[in-house]
Motif scaffolding. Structure first.
Motif, mmCIF file in Angstrom:
data_model
loop_
_atom_site.group_PDB
_atom_site.id
_atom_site.type_symbol
_atom_site.label_atom_id
_atom_site.label_comp_id
_atom_site.label_asym_id
_atom_site.label_seq_id
_atom_site.Cartn_x
_atom_site.Cartn_y
_atom_site.Cartn_z
ATOM 1 N N MET A 1 40.621 27.193 57.705
ATOM 2 C CA MET A 1 40.679 28.594 57.292
ATOM 3 C C MET A 1 39.276 29.017 56.869
ATOM 4 S SD MET A 1 42.760 31.345 56.513
ATOM 5 C CE MET A 1 44.256 30.520 56.938
ATOM 6 N N LYS A 2 38.768 30.025 57.530
ATOM 7 C CA LYS A 2 37.441 30.557 57.226
ATOM 8 C C LYS A 2 37.624 31.917 56.549
ATOM 9 C CE LYS A 2 32.969 31.323 59.407
ATOM 10 N NZ LYS A 2 32.239 31.380 60.683
ATOM 11 N N ILE A 3 37.058 32.065 55.357
ATOM 12 C CA ILE A 3 37.301 33.243 54.516
ATOM 13 C C ILE A 3 36.024 34.060 54.351
ATOM 14 C CG2 ILE A 3 38.084 34.023 52.244
ATOM 15 C CD1 ILE A 3 39.442 31.187 52.004
ATOM 16 N N ALA A 4 36.146 35.366 54.503
ATOM 17 C CA ALA A 4 35.035 36.289 54.241
ATOM 18 C C ALA A 4 35.360 37.098 52.996
ATOM 19 C CB ALA A 4 34.829 37.231 55.424
ATOM 20 N N PHE A 5 34.479 37.021 52.011
ATOM 21 C CA PHE A 5 34.553 37.871 50.831
ATOM 22 C C PHE A 5 33.586 39.028 51.089
ATOM 23 C CE2 PHE A 5 35.327 33.558 49.082
ATOM 24 C CZ PHE A 5 36.600 33.750 48.566
ATOM 25 N N ILE A 6 34.087 40.237 51.191
ATOM 26 C CA ILE A 6 33.275 41.412 51.521
ATOM 27 C C ILE A 6 32.794 42.087 50.241
ATOM 28 C CG2 ILE A 6 33.228 43.640 52.702
ATOM 29 C CD1 ILE A 6 33.717 41.229 54.583
ATOM 30 N N LEU A 7 31.486 42.279 50.120
ATOM 31 C CA LEU A 7 30.932 42.983 48.963
ATOM 32 C C LEU A 7 30.117 44.186 49.425
ATOM 33 C CD1 LEU A 7 29.855 40.092 46.561
ATOM 34 C CD2 LEU A 7 31.986 41.383 46.629
ATOM 35 N N PHE A 8 29.855 45.086 48.491
ATOM 36 C CA PHE A 8 29.166 46.347 48.784
ATOM 37 C C PHE A 8 28.660 46.919 47.465
ATOM 38 C CE2 PHE A 8 33.747 46.659 48.448
ATOM 39 C CZ PHE A 8 33.903 47.522 47.373
ATOM 40 N N ASP A 9 27.695 47.807 47.543
ATOM 41 C CA ASP A 9 27.211 48.482 46.339
ATOM 42 C C ASP A 9 28.347 49.306 45.738
ATOM 43 O OD1 ASP A 9 24.595 47.500 46.352
ATOM 44 O OD2 ASP A 9 23.871 49.119 47.645
ATOM 45 N N GLY A 10 28.469 49.246 44.423
ATOM 46 C CA GLY A 10 29.525 49.976 43.734
ATOM 47 C C GLY A 10 30.811 49.183 43.620
ATOM 48 N N VAL A 11 30.751 47.877 43.904
ATOM 49 C CA VAL A 11 31.914 47.012 43.762
ATOM 50 C C VAL A 11 32.213 46.802 42.275
ATOM 51 C CG1 VAL A 11 30.545 44.864 43.751
ATOM 52 C CG2 VAL A 11 32.912 44.816 44.566
ATOM 53 N N THR A 12 33.453 46.488 41.960
ATOM 54 C CA THR A 12 33.806 46.023 40.619
ATOM 55 C C THR A 12 33.839 44.503 40.709
ATOM 56 O OG1 THR A 12 35.118 47.980 40.106
ATOM 57 C CG2 THR A 12 35.615 45.990 38.838
ATOM 58 N N PHE A 13 32.892 43.842 40.052
ATOM 59 C CA PHE A 13 32.760 42.402 40.242
ATOM 60 C C PHE A 13 33.969 41.606 39.770
ATOM 61 C CE2 PHE A 13 27.978 42.665 40.865
ATOM 62 C CZ PHE A 13 28.047 42.288 42.197
ATOM 63 N N LEU A 14 34.706 42.080 38.768
ATOM 64 C CA LEU A 14 35.899 41.329 38.364
ATOM 65 C C LEU A 14 36.927 41.316 39.492
ATOM 66 C CD1 LEU A 14 37.443 39.607 36.390
ATOM 67 C CD2 LEU A 14 38.254 41.693 35.283
ATOM 68 N N ASP A 15 37.012 42.382 40.271
ATOM 69 C CA ASP A 15 37.889 42.386 41.449
ATOM 70 C C ASP A 15 37.545 41.204 42.352
ATOM 71 O OD1 ASP A 15 39.009 44.796 40.636
ATOM 72 O OD2 ASP A 15 38.206 45.958 42.303
ATOM 73 N N PHE A 16 36.258 41.004 42.564
ATOM 74 C CA PHE A 16 35.783 39.921 43.428
ATOM 75 C C PHE A 16 35.932 38.558 42.754
ATOM 76 C CE2 PHE A 16 31.801 37.377 44.161
ATOM 77 C CZ PHE A 16 32.260 36.709 45.285
ATOM 78 N N VAL A 17 35.395 38.422 41.564
ATOM 79 C CA VAL A 17 35.313 37.115 40.916
ATOM 80 C C VAL A 17 36.687 36.568 40.543
ATOM 81 C CG1 VAL A 17 34.401 35.862 38.913
ATOM 82 C CG2 VAL A 17 32.951 37.479 40.140
ATOM 83 N N GLY A 18 37.617 37.419 40.139
ATOM 84 C CA GLY A 18 38.959 36.951 39.821
ATOM 85 C C GLY A 18 39.610 36.270 41.014
ATOM 86 N N PHE A 19 39.446 36.860 42.187
ATOM 87 C CA PHE A 19 39.998 36.285 43.415
ATOM 88 C C PHE A 19 39.184 35.065 43.851
ATOM 89 C CE2 PHE A 19 40.743 36.136 48.030
ATOM 90 C CZ PHE A 19 42.123 36.169 48.068
#
Length: 193
Positions: A1-19
């Motif tokens: 399983m190859k996973i892409a975490f997509i980020l962008f300017d204006g992201v809420t980092f807790l949304d990303f980091v929690g996952f």
């Protein structure tokens, strides 16, 4: 399983980091030790709503090469829904086994057309923004409709990671991860279609 975490300017980092924190624990289990992941964006750094910046390890990779694509939310999603080059990039993930978002990341899945005829959720303050993109906005913390899994507001990212982990590991392994994370809460308000 190859996973892409997509980020962008204006992201809420807790949304990303929690996952991210939950999902990356899959590397410690025999069944999932071959899982790999990349932190992806269209530029080499992204900055959140409050000015914190992180470096990206894959700049505009071909998203067709990934089995799972995860998109967090943040105020940056409001404008990105109309960014043709960004949405064209997200559309490359159309054949991914899992398309996952938390918070207003669902707006980007919607703008890419992935929520047509699907039920989905987002941050409770953004239900009205999500409505044009999906069949029905479900007022739940986690909604799975086929290959699309959407999560509610910011803190839901941890529960969303645990939900996805349970797709690959046993209940006992999930409980071990929760203990390792010192996370005593049970997932609530999950809906599957």
């Amino acid at each position: 399983m190859k996973i892409a975490f997509i980020l962008f300017d204006g992201v809420t980092f807790l949304d990303f980091v929690g996952f991210y924190d939950g999902i990356t624990r899959l590397k410690y289990f025999e069944e999932t030790k071959a899982f790999t992941w990349d932190i992806c964006a269209l530029q080499d750094e992204v900055t959140d709503e409050l000015g914190m910046t992180i470096k990206i390890n894959k700049i505009k990779p071909a998203l067709a090469d990934y089995d799972m694509v995860f998109i967090p939310g943040g105020f940056g999603t409001r404008a990105l829904r109309y960014d043709e080059s960004f949405i064209a990039w997200i559309k490359e993930a159309k054949d991914a086994q899992y398309l996952i978002s938390v918070c207003t990341g669902s707006l980007l899945l919607g703008a890419a057309g992935f929520l047509e005829n699907k039920k989905a959720t987002t941050h409770p303050y953004a239900y009205d923004l999500l409505a044009p993109y999906c069949q029905e906005v479900v007022h739940a913390r986690i909604v799975r409709d086929g290959s699309v899994i959407t999560g509610g507001g910011v803190a839901t990212s941890i529960d969303l990671a645990l939900y996805v982990i349970r797709l690959f590991l046993s209940e006992q392994d999930l409980q071990n991860i929760k203990k390792q994370m010192d996370y005593p809460y049970d997932m609530q308000n999950m809906v599957t279609y």
